[in-house]
Structure formats: structure tokens, C-alpha cells
Design a protein around this motif. Structure first.
Motif, PDB file in Angstrom:
ATOM      1  N   MET A   1       1.719   7.267  -2.926  1.00 43.53           N
ATOM      2  CA  MET A   1       2.894   6.914  -2.130  1.00 43.53           C
ATOM      3  C   MET A   1       3.438   5.565  -2.588  1.00 43.53           C
ATOM      4  SD  MET A   1       3.571   6.782   2.000  1.00 43.53           S
ATOM      5  CE  MET A   1       2.015   7.330   2.486  1.00 43.53           C
ATOM      6  N   THR A   2       4.742   5.459  -2.616  1.00 43.17           N
ATOM      7  CA  THR A   2       5.353   4.186  -3.005  1.00 43.17           C
ATOM      8  C   THR A   2       5.176   3.171  -1.882  1.00 43.17           C
ATOM      9  OG1 THR A   2       7.054   5.582  -3.950  1.00 43.17           O
ATOM     10  CG2 THR A   2       7.447   3.205  -3.982  1.00 43.17           C
ATOM     11  N   THR A   3       4.697   1.989  -2.233  1.00 44.84           N
ATOM     12  CA  THR A   3       4.581   0.970  -1.195  1.00 44.84           C
ATOM     13  C   THR A   3       5.610  -0.129  -1.420  1.00 44.84           C
ATOM     14  OG1 THR A   3       2.863  -0.065  -2.484  1.00 44.84           O
ATOM     15  CG2 THR A   3       2.139   1.269  -0.639  1.00 44.84           C
ATOM     16  N   ILE A   4       6.170  -0.550  -0.317  1.00 43.97           N
ATOM     17  CA  ILE A   4       7.225  -1.549  -0.371  1.00 43.97           C
ATOM     18  C   ILE A   4       6.794  -2.774   0.413  1.00 43.97           C
ATOM     19  CG2 ILE A   4       9.606  -2.022   0.317  1.00 43.97           C
ATOM     20  CD1 ILE A   4      10.034   0.984  -0.161  1.00 43.97           C
ATOM     21  N   GLY A   5       6.808  -3.892  -0.245  1.00 41.59           N
ATOM     22  CA  GLY A   5       6.398  -5.130   0.408  1.00 41.59           C
ATOM     23  C   GLY A   5       7.592  -5.814   1.048  1.00 41.59           C
ATOM     24  N   ILE A   6       7.418  -6.222   2.287  1.00 43.62           N
ATOM     25  CA  ILE A   6       8.489  -6.942   2.993  1.00 43.62           C
ATOM     26  C   ILE A   6       7.933  -8.266   3.503  1.00 43.62           C
ATOM     27  CG2 ILE A   6      10.033  -6.913   4.989  1.00 43.62           C
ATOM     28  CD1 ILE A   6      10.367  -3.962   4.643  1.00 43.62           C
ATOM     29  N   PRO A   7       8.558  -9.354   3.130  1.00 43.91           N
ATOM     30  CA  PRO A   7       8.077 -10.658   3.604  1.00 43.91           C
ATOM     31  C   PRO A   7       8.267 -10.792   5.116  1.00 43.91           C
ATOM     32  CG  PRO A   7       9.592 -10.903   1.730  1.00 43.91           C
ATOM     33  CD  PRO A   7       9.683  -9.485   2.190  1.00 43.91           C
ATOM     34  N   ARG A   8       7.246 -11.257   5.764  1.00 42.15           N
ATOM     35  CA  ARG A   8       7.308 -11.456   7.213  1.00 42.15           C
ATOM     36  C   ARG A   8       7.980 -12.811   7.460  1.00 42.15           C
ATOM     37  NH1 ARG A   8       3.366  -9.542  11.204  1.00 42.15           N
ATOM     38  NH2 ARG A   8       1.974  -8.886   9.544  1.00 42.15           N
ATOM     39  N   SER A   9       9.254 -12.822   7.258  1.00 39.20           N
ATOM     40  CA  SER A   9       9.961 -14.101   7.222  1.00 39.20           C
ATOM     41  C   SER A   9      11.462 -13.857   7.307  1.00 39.20           C
ATOM     42  CB  SER A   9       9.590 -14.773   5.900  1.00 39.20           C
ATOM     43  OG  SER A   9      10.273 -15.960   5.692  1.00 39.20           O
ATOM     44  N   LEU A  10      12.220 -14.880   7.629  1.00 34.08           N
ATOM     45  CA  LEU A  10      13.684 -14.801   7.729  1.00 34.08           C
ATOM     46  C   LEU A  10      14.163 -13.554   8.494  1.00 34.08           C
ATOM     47  CD1 LEU A  10      14.787 -16.252   4.241  1.00 34.08           C
ATOM     48  CD2 LEU A  10      14.686 -17.415   6.452  1.00 34.08           C
ATOM     49  N   LEU A  11      14.866 -12.657   7.808  1.00 34.60           N
ATOM     50  CA  LEU A  11      15.526 -11.582   8.541  1.00 34.60           C
ATOM     51  C   LEU A  11      14.577 -10.484   9.022  1.00 34.60           C
ATOM     52  CD1 LEU A  11      18.810 -11.434   6.503  1.00 34.60           C
ATOM     53  CD2 LEU A  11      18.356 -12.560   8.680  1.00 34.60           C
ATOM     54  N   TYR A  12      13.315 -10.603   8.646  1.00 32.33           N
ATOM     55  CA  TYR A  12      12.302  -9.711   9.207  1.00 32.33           C
ATOM     56  C   TYR A  12      12.467  -9.653  10.719  1.00 32.33           C
ATOM     57  CZ  TYR A  12       7.678  -9.098  11.416  1.00 32.33           C
ATOM     58  OH  TYR A  12       6.656  -8.743  12.241  1.00 32.33           O
ATOM     59  N   ASN A  65       2.516 -14.238  -1.132  1.00 33.96           N
ATOM     60  CA  ASN A  65       1.443 -13.533  -0.449  1.00 33.96           C
ATOM     61  C   ASN A  65       1.497 -12.029  -0.750  1.00 33.96           C
ATOM     62  OD1 ASN A  65       0.777 -11.978   2.384  1.00 33.96           O
ATOM     63  ND2 ASN A  65      -0.691 -13.617   1.939  1.00 33.96           N
ATOM     64  N   LEU A  66       2.700 -11.489  -0.824  1.00 32.00           N
ATOM     65  CA  LEU A  66       2.842 -10.056  -1.110  1.00 32.00           C
ATOM     66  C   LEU A  66       2.429  -9.718  -2.539  1.00 32.00           C
ATOM     67  CD1 LEU A  66       6.194  -9.214   0.696  1.00 32.00           C
ATOM     68  CD2 LEU A  66       3.966  -8.160   1.146  1.00 32.00           C
ATOM     69  N   LYS A  67       2.631 -10.702  -3.403  1.00 33.20           N
ATOM     70  CA  LYS A  67       2.274 -10.498  -4.802  1.00 33.20           C
ATOM     71  C   LYS A  67       0.806 -10.111  -4.958  1.00 33.20           C
ATOM     72  CE  LYS A  67       2.647 -13.597  -8.315  1.00 33.20           C
ATOM     73  NZ  LYS A  67       3.127 -14.889  -8.900  1.00 33.20           N
ATOM     74  N   GLU A  68       0.014 -10.661  -4.041  1.00 33.01           N
ATOM     75  CA  GLU A  68      -1.426 -10.380  -4.119  1.00 33.01           C
ATOM     76  C   GLU A  68      -1.766  -9.032  -3.519  1.00 33.01           C
ATOM     77  OE1 GLU A  68      -2.760 -13.813  -2.032  1.00 33.01           O
ATOM     78  OE2 GLU A  68      -1.699 -15.085  -3.481  1.00 33.01           O
ATOM     79  N   LYS A  69      -0.829  -8.420  -2.855  1.00 31.45           N
ATOM     80  CA  LYS A  69      -1.113  -7.108  -2.282  1.00 31.45           C
ATOM     81  C   LYS A  69      -0.680  -6.038  -3.274  1.00 31.45           C
ATOM     82  CE  LYS A  69      -0.421  -8.803   2.347  1.00 31.45           C
ATOM     83  NZ  LYS A  69      -1.732  -8.734   2.994  1.00 31.45           N
ATOM     84  N   ASN A  70      -1.195  -4.876  -3.042  1.00 30.84           N
ATOM     85  CA  ASN A  70      -0.909  -3.800  -3.963  1.00 30.84           C
ATOM     86  C   ASN A  70       0.413  -3.135  -3.603  1.00 30.84           C
ATOM     87  OD1 ASN A  70      -1.289  -2.107  -6.014  1.00 30.84           O
ATOM     88  ND2 ASN A  70      -3.022  -0.986  -5.122  1.00 30.84           N
ATOM     89  N   ILE A  71       1.509  -3.671  -4.092  1.00 32.77           N
ATOM     90  CA  ILE A  71       2.790  -3.068  -3.735  1.00 32.77           C
ATOM     91  C   ILE A  71       3.555  -2.674  -4.992  1.00 32.77           C
ATOM     92  CG2 ILE A  71       3.080  -4.243  -1.520  1.00 32.77           C
ATOM     93  CD1 ILE A  71       4.954  -6.206  -2.976  1.00 32.77           C
ATOM     94  N   ASP A  72       4.421  -1.684  -4.826  1.00 34.60           N
ATOM     95  CA  ASP A  72       5.221  -1.230  -5.968  1.00 34.60           C
ATOM     96  C   ASP A  72       6.552  -1.960  -6.053  1.00 34.60           C
ATOM     97  OD1 ASP A  72       3.366   0.816  -6.721  1.00 34.60           O
ATOM     98  OD2 ASP A  72       4.021   1.902  -4.930  1.00 34.60           O
ATOM     99  N   LEU A 106       6.747 -11.067 -10.537  1.00 37.13           N
ATOM    100  CA  LEU A 106       6.882 -10.389  -9.254  1.00 37.13           C
ATOM    101  C   LEU A 106       6.966  -8.889  -9.491  1.00 37.13           C
ATOM    102  CD1 LEU A 106       9.618 -12.583  -7.535  1.00 37.13           C
ATOM    103  CD2 LEU A 106       7.161 -12.604  -7.098  1.00 37.13           C
ATOM    104  N   PRO A 107       6.562  -8.124  -8.497  1.00 37.44           N
ATOM    105  CA  PRO A 107       6.832  -6.680  -8.590  1.00 37.44           C
ATOM    106  C   PRO A 107       8.350  -6.492  -8.632  1.00 37.44           C
ATOM    107  CG  PRO A 107       5.538  -7.231  -6.624  1.00 37.44           C
ATOM    108  CD  PRO A 107       5.925  -8.517  -7.257  1.00 37.44           C
ATOM    109  N   PRO A 108       8.830  -5.353  -9.093  1.00 43.53           N
ATOM    110  CA  PRO A 108      10.273  -5.155  -9.133  1.00 43.53           C
ATOM    111  C   PRO A 108      10.889  -5.323  -7.744  1.00 43.53           C
ATOM    112  CG  PRO A 108       9.089  -3.131  -9.669  1.00 43.53           C
ATOM    113  CD  PRO A 108       8.077  -4.215  -9.610  1.00 43.53           C
ATOM    114  N   VAL A 109      12.064  -5.912  -7.715  1.00 41.61           N
ATOM    115  CA  VAL A 109      12.703  -6.191  -6.434  1.00 41.61           C
ATOM    116  C   VAL A 109      13.744  -5.116  -6.131  1.00 41.61           C
ATOM    117  CG1 VAL A 109      14.240  -7.787  -5.234  1.00 41.61           C
ATOM    118  CG2 VAL A 109      12.316  -8.673  -6.558  1.00 41.61           C
ATOM    119  N   LEU A 110      13.667  -4.590  -4.927  1.00 45.14           N
ATOM    120  CA  LEU A 110      14.699  -3.649  -4.470  1.00 45.14           C
ATOM    121  C   LEU A 110      15.866  -4.450  -3.932  1.00 45.14           C
ATOM    122  CD1 LEU A 110      12.772  -0.983  -2.356  1.00 45.14           C
ATOM    123  CD2 LEU A 110      13.602  -0.789  -4.700  1.00 45.14           C
TER     124      LEU A 110
END
Ligand code: SF4
Ligand code: SF4
Lengths: 339, 373
Positions: A1-12, A65-72, A106-110
Motif C-alpha cells: 500500500m502506498t503510504t503518505i507522510g503528513i507533517p503534524r504541523s501548520l495546516l494539519y 521526522n517523517l523522513k525517518e518513517k517508511n513513507i512513499d 526527501l521522499p518525493p513530494v506530492l
């Protein structure tokens, strides 16, 4: 499954329920960065240009922080405008670019540009383009988008009922919303009816991303509640109340968040439904330097509602903030008694 | 004329802007109080009464206004704006500040036409004592010609200064040229003053040197770039160090882009956007995008370095500042970023400039050596 990292910050704090719904509907998994810690903040400060405001520095930290997680993918939308003729602060307009130029590997940015300042025609095309990454079927994207919008309005309804964004967003992760924290269901109605007359009512105004990050705000909500106050936030005031307040301005203010803050402040000043207002701004915030000044001067001129102006930066000490809050609450309480 | 009220008009200082504004309002028969030139006292006054984290130009404006109101002005002309940068809300905050200080005045904001063309026209007509549109047009045209002529003279002075025999001679010549322009009030006399002014600047005696001066481009927030008091006369300092400075932003550009975009078309904006695209592909308010794009264009033009000037906390330029180091690395163009406000001291700036110069000289030597092999 594709995982998407979202920073818990600003517009979150403003849009996460919608983003999560959208991506999950498209079959992706959403991964958040951890809650703010000193480490996260420090790692953001390290890559940032000195003068950057605290919230943007923190955003960088959450990206790290997200960089260290396994995200696509990393999701960093560029939110230019969410209201006609209004904008977000220039830093939101350049956010993905700042991140990409300051941080490597960084992982690719959407990407997704959201700009309805003039017309929102191109917007759907952008949504479809984003959806294509997950499904060739535009209908599926359309459904996901519709559901996301619904989630967003549900979220905003909950906030109007008196939940703080933090409480609601936490419940998305641990499944239940804590009842006791719930200051006043239908907050405004209750306040109007004076159902909680003995309790102090303090409005806490500021950017959602400062107030709801308990590390950054030093848990200001909790501190005030512990001092026996009920709190009211911008989110608990309806759009029309905020508009009413903002209509006191000679010239429409073109920052959406700035308008919410100043509109709430002026509304509260007119309505006298709270006993005091705490205004929280970040060190180095461009818009707030002007918005805060307008609010401070107007409150001083009227002298009917006490105001505490609290500036936060990465060096703010918790003890200092606590002392100032206590002094303020004491003063407000005294005011109320003698009134 | 019926219902004519005499107002005493003032406005903020920003480089040579006062010359053009003075022309417009005097030609329209209004009384003008030009704010006293910016001094330390102006800054102190402005800083004392402005929000601490407001950007520097707002504070200097407030200082100008206080000094002008003290000398009898009662109507302030400000430009407006529709965001996202703070400038568009300056006048609103400044009004509050001056009101709280107890001044009796009006602040008239000329909103860019995207706002409301009618509102703008009504304001102009009122300020112009209801003169005919023909007369108003003429006054604006003259002022516009002055601005362009002043910009040309300024660019010429930048080219001469690195070669001047006697330090300060170019600046003196430039000031003299500017003063000629103040008095020129029709197309012929403006053309005449321009050629005289250029002659004065060109006739500064120069050293005969085969050494090619370092070339540095200046980018950044427009007020800081255009107002010499705010940037601590950085162009003069650099020029006197023997550097050929090129400035990317002039008042003329700003007026074209900010106030009358529809009249003048995109100009070189497209080129700048294209240059910046890989690094910054969206406007961010102010001149943030220009700072990035211009830096790349300077690099492509083989400049030796770029200096980026911004006021402390300037939002669009912080975006640029976050992106420029990467640009500087990729294009191998040394970059110096100056964030300035009331706390900046000239000594510190000169030290940093000297170190930057050394770096540029070294880089040039190295490249020469490489070129020789
Ligand atoms: S609004 Fe203020 S705090 Fe938020 S990003 Fe802009 S400058 Fe930073
Ligand atoms: S460009 Fe920068 S200095 Fe100028 S008004 Fe905007 S934020 Fe302030």
C-alpha cells in the motif's frame, strides 16, 4: 500500500481530517509525524533560516521526522488561498519550495496548489491530477474528494460545538474523544445563557497551529483550565460572528487567518461574552505583527476587556509563560469581582 | 472653486519618490509638505511608535509621517495593496498609530486598480482639487518622466563610481544631477536636465585602470534596495570599494508592476519567473520571486556575486532567503544576505562586505588560474 507522510504541523490543524479521508478513500495509508518534541523542533531550527517564524521552523522538523518513517510520499500542499480575495501568509505560498531547497534526500513530494483567491476553476483539475497517482479512475477521485469535503465540514461542526482541534484530531488516532475536556457543548449558546456564570471565561486567540500544539503553546489550554477558566477559541466562533467582528475594520484584511483572529477579537470586544482575551503570536510572524497591533490598540482604547499579548519563540520558558498567565487570570478575576 | 479645501499633503520617503510626488501635487495646485530627510531621529520616532515586529519600512514611514505632521502636513498619501504581503495593510496600522498619538490628519490610501478603479479615480480627483482629467494626466506624465530620468541617472552613477579618482565625487555629482531634476516640470526641461545630469556624472574624473571591477548585483525587498538610508548606502559603500553595482529594482519598475500592471504589460517579469521556476514556481508576495529569479539571471550574466537585502522578518524575502543558498550553490555564485533594521550598524556591514569582497577576489583569481591552464 502506498503510504503518505503528513507533517503534524501548520495546516494539519485545519485540514487533516479531509486529507486523511481523501487519501484513504484512494487506497493509500496516511502516516503522521510524531507529536512535537524538543528534538523535532531542534531539527527544524537547524535547517531553517534564522529569521523564520517558529511554526515554519517546526514544520521543517516534522518533515525531518517523517523522513525517518517508511513513507512513499510526502504531502506538502501549497495553500495560497481558501477564500475569495484572501490569502494565507506568504510563507505558505512558498512552503514546498522552502522545504525542497533546504532539505535533501526527501521522499518525493506530492504537490497540490490550492488557490481560490480569484476563481476555483483549475482546482478540480489539480485534484484529478493528484488522484491519478492512485487510481486511473477520475470518478473514484471525485468521490474521494466529495467525502473529504464532507469530513471537513463535520470537523468544523465539531469545533463549533466546543471541541478544540487538538481534542478532535487526537480522537482520530485513539478512537474516542475525552468527554471531560469538553468545556461547553454548544459553547456559544451556553455562554449566552450564562449557564456557567461562576467560571471565568477566557478566549485564547491565535493561529491554530500554535495553540493546538501543546509543546509549542506549553499547553496553554490546560494551564488556563487548571486555573479554573473555561476557554473559548477562534474555532468555536462561527464564521458569521467573526465576520461581524471584522466588519469593524475600515479595510478588509486579506489574510484568512489574520481575519479570523482579528474578527474574533473584535467580536468578543463588542459582545462582552468573555472575561479576558489571551492573544498568542509567534516571534517573527509577519501578519501577526500588524494584526496584533490593531487588536492591542483597539482593546487599549476601549478598555473594556483585558488582553494578554503572549509572544512565543523557541526560547520561551514555560515558567515565564505560566507566571504571566497566572498574573493575567488573577487580574481578570479581580476585575470580575469588582464589576 | 466651490468646496475647495486646502490640504497639506505628505507621503513617505522612498529613494527619489518624493520628487515625483511633489511634482504631481504641486502641479495640481495642492500644498505639499515633503517630510524632512530621513535621519536617526526619524528612525527613533518610527521605531518607538510602531509594533516591534513590523517590517522596517513601516517604521520608517511612521517616522516620516510624524515629522511631516509636526511640520504642518494634514493629509498623508499611502499606496495600498491586496496582499499577501504586509504592505497592503501598512496604512491601516499607521492610521491607528498616528490617531493614538493624537494627530489630526487624514490618510488617503491609493489602492491598486485591481481593487477598485473608481475608488482610485475618486481619491485622485479629490486630492487634485477636482482639476480636469487632462491636467491630472499631465501631472502624472511629468512625474513619470522624472522617475524614469532619475532611474537612468542613478544607473549611470553606479557605472562611474568604481572608477572615481576621488572618493565621494560620484555621489556629489549624482546629487547635483538629482537636484536639477527636482525643478524640471515639463517634458523639455526633464530631457534637458537628464542630459545635463548625465554629463555631470560622466565627467567625474576617473582613474585609468585596466583592472576590471568586481560586478555585484543587488536583489531584495524594494524599499530596502531603493532607500539609501535604510540600506546604509550600501551601493555607495560598494562603489567606493571599487565594485560595479547593478541594482535589479527601480522605483519605475515598482510603479509599473504594482500600480499599473495592466497599462504596462509584463515587462521582464516573465523572464524572471522562468529563471526562478526550478526553485520557486509561485509568487510569494513582495519581491520574493524576483529575488530568486534575478539572482539566477545575474549568475547567467557572469556577475561575481549577489547581495540580497531584506528587512528583518520580511515574509516574502524569508522565502527567498531560504531558497537562495541552493541557487548560489548550483550556480556557483557567491551570495550575501543582509537582513536589516534599526539595530543594524554600518561598521558590521562594512566588515561583512569586505570579507565578501575578499571571497570574490579569490574566486576570480582561482578562475583565472584555471582558465590559464
Ligand atoms: S502567519 Fe506568521 S506564523 Fe504563520 S507562517 Fe506566516 S509568518 Fe509564520
Ligand atoms: S515585502 Fe517585506 S518589508 Fe515589504 S511590506 Fe512585505 S513583508 Fe514588509
Amino acid at each position: 500500500m502506498t503510504t503518505i507522510g503528513i507533517p503534524r504541523s501548520l495546516l494539519y490543524y485545519n485540514y487533516f481530517p479531509a486529507w486523511k479521508c481523501f487519501f484513504e478513500e484512494l487506497g493509500a495509508e496516511v502516516v503522521l509525524s510524531d507529536k512535537t518534541t524538543k528534538n523535532i523542533l531542534d531539527s527544524g531550527v537547524k535547517v531553517a533560516v534564522d529569521e523564520t517564524c517558529l511554526p515554519v521552523k517546526l514544520f521543517y522538523g516534522h518533515v525531518q521526522n517523517l523522513k525517518e518513517k517508511n513513507i512513499d510520499y510526502l504531502f506538502i500542499p501549497r495553500v495560497v488561498s481558501v477564500e475569495k480575495k484572501e490569502y494565507l501568509c506568504p510563507k505558505f505560498l512558498g512552503l514546498p519550495n522552502m522545504v525542497l531547497n533546504l532539505m535533501k534526500d526527501l521522499p518525493p513530494v506530492l504537490h497540490l496548489d490550492i488557490d481560490i483567491s480569484k476563481k476555483n476553476k483549475g482546482f478540480y483539475r489539480k485534484i484529478y491530477k493528484l488522484g491519478k497517482l492512485f487510481t486511473p479512475n477520475p470518478l473514484k477521485t471525485a468521490v474521494a474528494f466529495k467525502k473529504a469535503l464532507k469530513k471537513l465540514s463535520e470537523y468544523q461542526q465539531q469545533l463549533l460545538m466546543g471541541y478544540t482541534p487538538m481534542e478532535y484530531l487526537d480522537s482520530l488516532e485513539n478512537g474516542s474523544i475525552s468527554k471531560q475536556k469538553y468545556d461547553f457543548k454548544d459553547s456559544k449558546k451556553n455562554l449566552d445563557k450564562r449557564e456557567v456564570p461562576q467560571k471565568l471565561k477566557i478566549a485564547v486567540l491565535g493561529h491554530s497551529y500554535n495553540l493546538n500544539d501543546s509543546y509549542i503553546s506549553m499547553d496553554i489550554y490546560k494551564k488556563l483550565r487548571d486555573m479554573g477558566a473555561n476557554i473559548l477559541t477562534t474555532e468555536m466562533l462561527s464564521q458569521s460572528d467573526q465576520e461581524k467582528g471584522a466588519s469593524n475594520l475600515k479595510k478588509d484584511i486579506f489574510w484568512t487567518f489574520g481575519k479570523d483572529i482579528i474578527g474574533s477579537a473584535y467580536y468578543l470586544l463588542d459582545q462582552q461574552m468573555v472575561d479576558g482575551v489571551v492573544l498568542v503570536v509567534s516571534f517573527g510572524c509577519g501578519p501577526d505583527s500588524l494584526v496584533g497591533e490593531m487588536i492591542e490598540r483597539t482593546f487599549k482604547r476601549k478598555r473594556t476587556l483585558p488582553l494578554l499579548f503572549l509572544t512565543l519563540d523557541e526560547h520561551s520558558g514555560e515558567a515565564g509563560v505560566l507566571t504571566r498567565l497566572e498574573a493575567f487570570v488573577d487580574m481578570v478575576r479581580l476585575n470580575k469581582k469588582t464589576a | 472653486m466651490d468646496g475647495e479645501i486646502t490640504v497639506k499633503i505628505t507621503f513617505p520617503h522612498m529613494g527619489n519618490l518624493w520628487i515625483a510626488l511633489n511634482t504631481i501635487f504641486e502641479e495640481l495646485g495642492a500644498e505639499v509638505v515633503v517630510p524632512p530627510p530621513i535621519t536617526k531621529k526619524t528612525i527613533t520616532l518610527g521605531v518607538r511608535h510602531s509594533p516591534e515586529f513590523a517590517c522596517f519600512p513601516l517604521k520608517v514611514n511612521v517616522g516620516n509621517f510624524i515629522e511631516a505632521l509636526e511640520t504642518g502636513a494634514d493629509t498623508i498619501i499611502m499606496a495600498g495593496g491586496t496582499g499577501p504581503c504586509r504592505f497592503g495593510y501598512y496604512a491601516e496600522v499607521q492610521r491607528e498609530i498616528l490617531q493614538d498619538l493624537g494627530y489630526d490628519f487624514e490618510i488617503v490610501t491609493l489602492e491598486p486598480p485591481q481593487g477598485s478603479l473608481l475608488g482610485l479615480a475618486a481619491n485622485i480627483k479629490r486630492l487634485a482639487n477636482y482639476k480636469s482629467w487632462n491636467e491630472i494626466y499631465r501631472a502624472f506624465k511629468i512625474a513619470w518622466q522624472q522617475i524614469n530620468a532619475l532611474d537612468i541617472m542613478h544607473a549611470a552613477s553606479l557605472k562611474v563610481r568604481p572608477y572615481e579618482e576621488q572618493k565621494g565625487a560620484t555621489s556629489k555629482a549624482y546629487e547635483k544631477a538629482v537636484s536639477l531634476m527636482v525643478e524640471a516640470r515639463n517634458t523639455d526641461s526633464i530631457a534637458e536636465s537628464l542630459s545635463q545630469g548625465l554629463q555631470i556624472i560622466e565627467s567625474v574624473s576617473r582613474v585609468n585602470s585596466s583592472r576590471k571591477p568586481l560586478k555585484i548585483g543587488i536583489v531584495g525587498e524594494i524599499y530596502m534596495v531603493v532607500e539609501p538610508y535604510a540600506n546604509m548606502e550600501i551601493e555607495k559603500t560598494l562603489g567606493e570599494m571599487g565594485v560595479e553595482v547593478h541594482r535589479s529594482i527601480y522605483l519605475g519598475h515598482w510603479i509599473k508592476e504594482h500600480l499599473l500592471p495592466k497599462l504596462f504589460g509584463p515587462g521582464d517579469v516573465e523572464e524572471i519567473k522562468k529563471a526562478a521556476f526550478k526553485y520557486l514556481n509561485h509568487f510569494v508576495g513582495g519581491h520574493g520571486l524576483e529575488s530568486v529569479g534575478r539572482t539566477i539571471l545575474y549568475a547567467q550574466d557572469n556577475y561575481d556575486g549577489v547581495i540580497h537585502i531584506l528587512p528583518f522578518t520580511c515574509t516574502p524575502e524569508i522565502v527567498a532567503q531560504s531558497i537562495l543558498p541552493e541557487v548560489s550553490r548550483d550556480y556557483q555564485i557567491p551570495l550575501l544576505s543582509f537582513s536589516m533594521d534599526e539595530h543594524s550598524g554600518q561598521a558590521g556591514i562594512i566588515t561583512r562586505l569586505e570579507a565578501f569582497m575578499d571571497l570574490l577576489e579569490q574566486k576570480r583569481e582561482k578562475e583565472k588560474l584555471l582558465g590559464a591552464v
